[in-house]
Design an enzyme around this catalytic site. Sequence first.
Site, mmCIF file in Angstrom:
data_model
loop_
_atom_site.group_PDB
_atom_site.id
_atom_site.type_symbol
_atom_site.label_atom_id
_atom_site.label_comp_id
_atom_site.label_asym_id
_atom_site.label_seq_id
_atom_site.Cartn_x
_atom_site.Cartn_y
_atom_site.Cartn_z
ATOM 1 C CG HIS A 9 8.378 5.306 14.503
ATOM 2 N ND1 HIS A 9 8.730 4.265 14.809
ATOM 3 C CD2 HIS A 9 7.272 5.204 13.625
ATOM 4 C CE1 HIS A 9 7.669 3.287 14.513
ATOM 5 N NE2 HIS A 9 6.739 4.015 13.526
ATOM 6 C CG LEU A 10 8.305 12.311 13.388
ATOM 7 C CD1 LEU A 10 8.852 13.846 12.698
ATOM 8 C CD2 LEU A 10 7.392 12.450 14.187
ATOM 9 C CG ASP A 32 10.003 8.134 10.375
ATOM 10 O OD1 ASP A 32 10.345 9.013 11.215
ATOM 11 O OD2 ASP A 32 9.051 7.273 10.502
ATOM 12 C CD GLU A 87 11.469 3.235 16.562
ATOM 13 O OE1 GLU A 87 10.484 3.563 16.991
ATOM 14 O OE2 GLU A 87 11.760 3.032 15.344
ATOM 15 N NE ARG A 128 7.600 -1.422 12.886
ATOM 16 C CZ ARG A 128 6.894 -0.355 12.449
ATOM 17 N NH1 ARG A 128 7.198 0.744 11.810
ATOM 18 N NH2 ARG A 128 5.568 -0.205 12.823
ATOM 19 C CE LYS A 141 -2.394 -1.954 3.340
ATOM 20 N NZ LYS A 141 -1.893 -3.286 3.058
ATOM 21 C CB ILE A 142 3.559 2.779 2.217
ATOM 22 C CG1 ILE A 142 2.469 2.357 3.508
ATOM 23 C CG2 ILE A 142 4.388 3.699 2.334
ATOM 24 C CD1 ILE A 142 3.229 2.295 4.775
ATOM 25 C CB ALA A 148 1.765 6.916 11.423
#
Length: 526
Positions: A278-279, A254, A259, A230, A149-150, A281
């Site tokens: 991790h931005l 990202d 993390e 990821r 999808k992405i 979303a």
Amino acid sequence: MSKVLVSDPIDQAGIDILSQVATVDVKTNLKPAELIEIIGEYDALMIRSGTQVSKEIIEAGTQLKIIGRAGVGVDNVDVPAATRQGIVVVNSPEGNTIAAAEHALAMMLSLSRYIPDANASVKRNEWDRKTFVGAEVYKKTLGIVGLGKIGSHVAGVARAMGMRLLAFDPFISTERAEQIGCQLVDLDLLLQQADYITLHIPKTPETTHLINAERLAKMKPNARIINCARGGIIDEDALAAALSEGKIAGAALDVYESEPLGESKLRSLGKEVILTPHLGASTTEAQVNVAIDVAEQIRDVLLGLAARSAVNIPGLNPDVLEELKPYMQLAETLGRLVGQLAGGRVELLNVRLQGELATNKSQPLVVAALKGLLYQALRERVNYVNATIEAKERGIRVIETRDASVKDYAGSLHLEATGSLGTHSVTGALLGDGEIYLTNIDGFPISVPPSQYMVFTLHRDMPGIIGKLGSLLGSFNVNIASMQVGRKIVRGDAVMALSIDDPLPDGILTEIIKVPGIRDAYTVTL
Ligand SMILES: NC(=O)C1=CN([C@@H]2O[C@H](COP(=O)(O)OP(=O)(O)OC[C@H]3O[C@@H](n4cnc5c(N)ncnc54)[C@H](O)[C@@H]3O)[C@@H](O)[C@H]2O)C=CC1
Ligand SMILES: O=C(O)C(=O)COP(=O)(O)O
């Protein structure tokens, strides 16, 4: 009222939905030990990527029915442990697609024009135009790893920017890739030809360190790599080395192996490296989408309905279930019945989907039959989520067959269980009004609705047997609600199906078997 724990920040729109059916506690930044201590009180847990839902946490969640991941990746949840415990795990497969794709594209353009460092320099009161001479993406080659999808959305935008697109994804067809404007290639070719590489694959054992020193060495010296998928898909040490040795031109990350990002060589690198926390979303739109999507599923599951996007029970989505609903109960009842007739340890369950049930969509019926079969052993612990895995762990082999030619009823289901004590079979169907009927027991045709307490006998079809059994049960004060005999030939073998008002008292089964002509008897609770 149910209780839901929200352990990562989620949009209020999700909390509002959960509050319709549950008491909602929002407790973020819990340490694992703190979460273990309180999780036992909750029916549902809602998370993002911040909470690591380990096996220990799942085992402590004795009341948990559902874990909802307000996002895509469920690599922070021990899904096998949840499945074993019968906990459904859901995510929001599409809620943040655009946000993540746009972040990757923003990273690509930022890397090309050094925007973060140029911005920082101006804010430091500098005016340096020489250091930040960048590159255009127009007519450059973008290699997309993972055309889901992405990845597909990234492809659409990149194509509009005039980029040539290569993709590596072993699970999609060449036609699909071409539709999106990508040439499907193997990973080596992609690494060798791409000017930009962007990763959009899940983190799995196969994708961990997919991009290692050896693969980084295959990239062009002017190539830049972007990871908004990821942490751990790229080996961070190998990446830092490749960047400092000038083997590749840049990287934008990202997500990280651990993390929040701790000590890292990546921090000390220059303008060729961009790091965001991790931005992917983190847009208002995506956060509303994922919160609503997942909260609705938690609400539905707490109300006893099916979830839309369960990652551990594929095929059990509400649309299919709605169609199959009447037959799910049939399958479960037959599973319970055949399990009790077989007694002992079942080693093999044959499930034959007949008539209009002989379609691929009927697979959930097999799960329902297994749930019924395992009820005897597991009681309320077995559900649609864990029935398959529980059966597997008990060594129960399942054979599924389809026979569309059986036309006695619109759809019928035949189960045959083989165990240490022999083989038994049952067939059932739904009558016009949707009522369940047992239509065959061990090869003998009958037509009885199942009832809570039943007795079945295998006997010789001869005068007097029914009377003798009736008076025997009467002498123990057992009231017979209905009785039916099924036989293939007159005075041959036959089965009798009795519905009784109460459970058969202990010891009576052995008395029944002593009645002359009765060869075997079984009592079941449905
Ligand atoms: N940075 C962030 O905030 C976000 C990160 N993500 C990450 O992005 C990932 C992708 O998301 P979607 O596109 O929605 O998932 P998707 O399931 O639609 O697509 C993943 C694609 O990867 C492919 N794939 C799987 N294993 C592969 C392998 N070994 N090699 C190459 N291709 C492989 C699949 O065939 C599939 O086409 C998620 O798993 C998640 O980890 C998702 C949203 C936000
Ligand atoms: O949806 C995903 O997979 C993400 O990585 C988003 O993570 P987040 O919910 O922002 O912690």
